[in-house]
Write a protein that holds these residues in place. Structure first.
Motif, PDB file in Angstrom:
ATOM      1  N   THR A  16       4.231   7.520 -10.078  1.00 26.01           N
ATOM      2  CA  THR A  16       5.511   7.091  -9.498  1.00 26.01           C
ATOM      3  C   THR A  16       5.346   5.780  -8.718  1.00 26.01           C
ATOM      4  OG1 THR A  16       5.041   8.660  -7.714  1.00 26.01           O
ATOM      5  CG2 THR A  16       6.674   9.328  -9.337  1.00 26.01           C
ATOM      6  N   ASP A  17       4.176   5.579  -8.132  1.00 27.37           N
ATOM      7  CA  ASP A  17       3.910   4.306  -7.448  1.00 27.37           C
ATOM      8  C   ASP A  17       3.909   3.156  -8.462  1.00 27.37           C
ATOM      9  OD1 ASP A  17       3.447   5.446  -4.827  1.00 27.37           O
ATOM     10  OD2 ASP A  17       1.498   6.130  -5.568  1.00 27.37           O
ATOM     11  N   LEU A  18       3.234   3.401  -9.574  1.00 27.15           N
ATOM     12  CA  LEU A  18       3.138   2.349 -10.588  1.00 27.15           C
ATOM     13  C   LEU A  18       4.500   2.079 -11.230  1.00 27.15           C
ATOM     14  CD1 LEU A  18      -0.288   3.140 -12.301  1.00 27.15           C
ATOM     15  CD2 LEU A  18       0.223   1.890 -10.198  1.00 27.15           C
ATOM     16  N   GLY A  78      -1.315   2.305  -5.523  1.00 28.21           N
ATOM     17  CA  GLY A  78      -0.822   3.664  -5.347  1.00 28.21           C
ATOM     18  C   GLY A  78      -1.751   4.658  -6.006  1.00 28.21           C
ATOM     19  N   ASP A  79      -1.542   5.921  -5.696  1.00 29.96           N
ATOM     20  CA  ASP A  79      -2.396   6.956  -6.297  1.00 29.96           C
ATOM     21  C   ASP A  79      -1.613   7.826  -7.280  1.00 29.96           C
ATOM     22  OD1 ASP A  79      -0.938   8.204  -4.222  1.00 29.96           O
ATOM     23  OD2 ASP A  79      -2.411   9.824  -4.107  1.00 29.96           O
ATOM     24  N   LYS A  80      -0.342   7.490  -7.500  1.00 30.98           N
ATOM     25  CA  LYS A  80       0.452   8.293  -8.426  1.00 30.98           C
ATOM     26  C   LYS A  80       1.189   7.394  -9.407  1.00 30.98           C
ATOM     27  CE  LYS A  80       1.064  12.422  -5.707  1.00 30.98           C
ATOM     28  NZ  LYS A  80       1.765  12.851  -4.499  1.00 30.98           N
ATOM     29  N   PHE A 121       0.848  -1.192   0.000  1.00 31.50           N
ATOM     30  CA  PHE A 121       0.000   0.000   0.000  1.00 31.50           C
ATOM     31  C   PHE A 121       0.886   1.246   0.000  1.00 31.50           C
ATOM     32  CE2 PHE A 121      -2.675  -3.115   2.301  1.00 31.50           C
ATOM     33  CZ  PHE A 121      -3.910  -2.934   1.695  1.00 31.50           C
ATOM     34  N   ASP A 122       0.665   2.141  -0.939  1.00 27.08           N
ATOM     35  CA  ASP A 122       1.164   3.496  -0.760  1.00 27.08           C
ATOM     36  C   ASP A 122       0.391   4.059   0.429  1.00 27.08           C
ATOM     37  OD1 ASP A 122       2.271   6.091  -1.242  1.00 27.08           O
ATOM     38  OD2 ASP A 122       0.416   6.627  -2.311  1.00 27.08           O
ATOM     39  N   ARG A 123       0.922   5.068   1.071  1.00 29.44           N
ATOM     40  CA  ARG A 123       0.225   5.590   2.254  1.00 29.44           C
ATOM     41  C   ARG A 123      -0.665   6.791   1.921  1.00 29.44           C
ATOM     42  NH1 ARG A 123       3.241   8.522   7.098  1.00 29.44           N
ATOM     43  NH2 ARG A 123       2.236  10.298   6.079  1.00 29.44           N
TER      44      ARG A 123
HETATM   45 MG   LIG Z   1       0.370   8.691  -2.541  1.00 30.06          MG
END
Ligand SMILES: [Mg+2]
Length: 175
Positions: free
Chosen positions: A137-139, A133-135, A8-10
């Motif tokens: 960069t997460d992906l 993630g929500d960005k 999980f991204d935070r």
């Molecule tokens: Mg985030």
């Protein structure tokens, strides 16, 4: 025995991203976030948090604030029987105001270092794992680590996760 994991991204996934969240009193869980962690636990997945915390590098707060917030999150999750197996954060940034945090870290997303470090410590089946993630960069971090990435764009996180995780019955059928 390897287990799959949910990474999980935070900020923006587990809690509302109001920009450099570090105060416990200001943390607002995303709808269904705690239940999503529990769903991962119940499905037999590791649950990890991987979060860039460049606010430390920027001098906005300190590592002990990050750690205290994570302890609080862990305690609040425990109220519903949910558990994060490890919280990973990266306090570094190449343009840090605080000198000792000024570097290009292999752990800062989009680099995959927080994920690959977890793989050293936990027996993770990466092929069945997922990163939320929500960005972008997460992906990118997910792709670099070789794990499936999913963009969370709001809504109920538990609902999303339950739609992805295999149910117990799926597991029984496979066996
Ligand atoms: Mg985030």
């Amino acid at each position: 025995m390897k287990k799959p994991a949910v990474f999980f991204d935070r900020d923006g996934v587990l809690n509302e991203d109001d920009g450099y969240v570090f105060e416990i009193s200001k943390l607002k869980w995303i709808a269904g976030a705690r239940e999503a962690v529990k769903a991962a636990n119940d499905a037999g997945y590791f649950a990890f948090v991987i979060t860039n915390q460049s606010g430390v590098a920027r001098g906005l707060y300190q590592e002990h604030h990050v750690e205290a917030l994570h302890r609080w999150m862990a305690d609040d999750l425990a109220r519903i029987g949910a558990r994060i197996d490890a919280f990973e954060y990266c306090p570094y940034h190449p343009d840090a105001v605080i000198e000792r945090y000024r570097k290009t870290s292999y752990r800062r997303k989009p680099a995959p270092g927080m994920i690959t470090d977890l793989l050293e410590r936990f027996p993770v089946d990466l092929s069945r794992s997922i990163l939320i993630g929500d960005k972008l960069t997460d992906l990118d971090a997910a792709q670099a680590a070789g794990v499936r990435g999913l963009l969370f764009s709001g809504g109920d996180l538990a609902q999303l996760l339950r739609s992805i995780l295999p149910t117990k019955q799926d597991g029984l059928l496979k066996r």
